[in-house]
Scaffold this active site. Structure first.
Site, PDB file in Angstrom:
ATOM      1  N   CYS A   1     118.914  73.403 -49.239  1.00  0.00           N
ATOM      2  CA  CYS A   1     120.510  72.708 -49.243  1.00  0.00           C
ATOM      3  C   CYS A   1     121.246  72.649 -50.290  1.00  0.00           C
ATOM      4  CB  CYS A   1     119.913  71.502 -48.862  1.00  0.00           C
ATOM      5  SG  CYS A   1     121.134  69.838 -48.584  1.00  0.00           S
TER       6      CYS A   1
ATOM      7  N   CYS B   1     122.863  69.744 -51.423  1.00  0.00           N
ATOM      8  CA  CYS B   1     121.083  68.578 -51.888  1.00  0.00           C
ATOM      9  C   CYS B   1     121.498  68.613 -53.224  1.00  0.00           C
ATOM     10  CB  CYS B   1     120.313  67.929 -50.874  1.00  0.00           C
ATOM     11  SG  CYS B   1     120.107  68.415 -49.344  1.00  0.00           S
ATOM     12  N   ASP B   2     121.418  69.592 -53.366  1.00  0.00           N
ATOM     13  CA  ASP B   2     120.718  70.485 -54.865  1.00  0.00           C
ATOM     14  C   ASP B   2     121.725  71.226 -55.840  1.00  0.00           C
ATOM     15  OD1 ASP B   2     118.239  69.081 -54.295  1.00  0.00           O
ATOM     16  OD2 ASP B   2     117.465  71.076 -53.211  1.00  0.00           O
TER      17      ASP B   2
END
Ligand code: NDP
Length: 322
Positions: free
Chosen positions: A137, A140-141
């Site tokens: 992701c 997200c990261d």
């Protein structure tokens, strides 16, 4: 001995969608039951740092966030069940689900929040470096790789969107694809090819993720699918973007699913074609797939469930006895 648990609101799945539906449902007096499934807490329990869930200025841990959500749901009156649903009957309210334990769960409304799982390559090093260089992701990261080298694996819309997203943080993004053409939409491809910070490696299959334990990922070993030549691309982060699998096996012949296997809902709502059955979170959303969007659709499912029950109960109260 098998027990039947009855509730006004039965929720299958305990990620942000299911628990948000439970929080709203409990506060509306529906005394929900959440059946947690095989991965209680959902995808966030296998994530480490979370920096994009509103309300927390410091980095928080995915498992901790899910524990807090569950505690909040229980605090307002949700019953959590350690069970996995194996079968559901959805002929009409009440809806019945059978658990692996043999117990039956009966709900006047049913909220499906079974989520989706990122697909993984299944190659050496992938699990070892998961959360330490390997991610599924970018939203997200990606932020954790500011100014660093990253690669994205895949050739669909997700891979191209993730590669383009990563250019916000990284000056050096490489897309690695196993064939010589992408399946992503043309407009995304054009944006990708035009971006000065992106290069594409064609006909490359990932053999393994390489690095040092404790130090993290250092590269990706590739095999050329045409020549068989092996190479290693140095990288700080690798994003696997080869698709997601929604957990809809239980609903295959009972609800309409789209080509990707996601539950079809009335646009802009969590309503399925069966009155009283709602779907929320990643199981009905292949575009956004964020904890916060899942929580949002969970809230919507609870609000619509409450309206459905109020209408059903009003009709029942107006029925003339025979
Ligand atoms: P897709 O199934 O479309 O693409 C998966 C990609 O991963 C393909 O390029 C495939 O290669 C590759 N792949 C699959 N398995 C492997 C493997 N084992 N090794 C290497 N590569 C592999 O998934 P997406 O997540 O990209 O998209 C899913 C759906 O969601 C699509 O319908 C998409 O259009 C939609 N979507 C829409 C978005 C939007 O509208 N903004 C955003 C994101 C997704 P190959 O091409 O060779 O098969």
């Amino acid at each position: 001995m098998a027990t039947t648990h009855k509730t006004r609101m039965l929720i299958i799945g305990s990620g942000p969608a299911g628990l948000s539906a439970a929080i709203y449902g409990a506060r509306a007096g529906m005394e929900p039951i959440v059946v947690q499934g095989l991965q209680p807490g959902g995808q966030l329990t296998i994530t480490t740092d979370v920096e994009n869930y509103p309300g927390f200025r410091d980095v928080i841990q995915g498992p901790w966030l899910m524990q807090e959500m569950q505690a909040q749901a229980e605090h307002v009156g949700t019953r959590m069940m350690w069970d996995t649903i194996l079968d559901v009957t959805m002929d009409g309210s009440p809806f019945r689900a059978t658990g692996d334990s043999g117990d039956i769960y009966e709900g006047d409304v049913l909220v499906i929040a079974t989520g989706a799982q990122a697909k993984w390559l299944g190659v050496a090093g992938e699990q070892e470096f998961s959360g330490k260089g390997v991610s599924a992701c970018a939203t997200c990261d990606g932020f954790f790789y500011r100014g660093k080298k990253v690669v994205v694996i895949g050739g669909g819309n997700t891979a191209v969107e993730e590669a383009l997203y990563l250019t916000n943080h990284s000056p050096d993004v490489t897309l690695i694809h196993r064939r010589d053409s992408l399946r992503a939409e043309r407009i995304l491809q054009e944006r990708l090819f035009a971006h000065p910070n992106v290069k594409v490696l064609w006909n490359q299959k990932v053999d393994s993720f390489v690095g040092e334990v404790g130090k993290g990922l250092t590269g990706v070993k590739l095999v050329d699918t045409v020549t068989g030549a092996e190479s290693v691309v140095d990288t700080d982060g690798a994003f696997v973007a080869i698709g997601h699998a929604p957990a809809t096996e239980l609903f295959k012949d009972k609800l309409e699913l789209d080509d990707g296997g996601y539950i079809v809902v009335e646009p802009g709502t969590p309503k399925t074609a069966i009155p009283g059955v709602f779907a929320c979170g990643d199981v009905m959303d292949q575009i956004y797939r964020q904890a916060v969007t899942a929580a949002g659709t969970g809230c919507m499912a609870a609000l619509d469930a409450e309206r459905f029950l109020a209408e059903m109960e009003f009709k029942a109260s107006q029925a003339v006895p025979a």
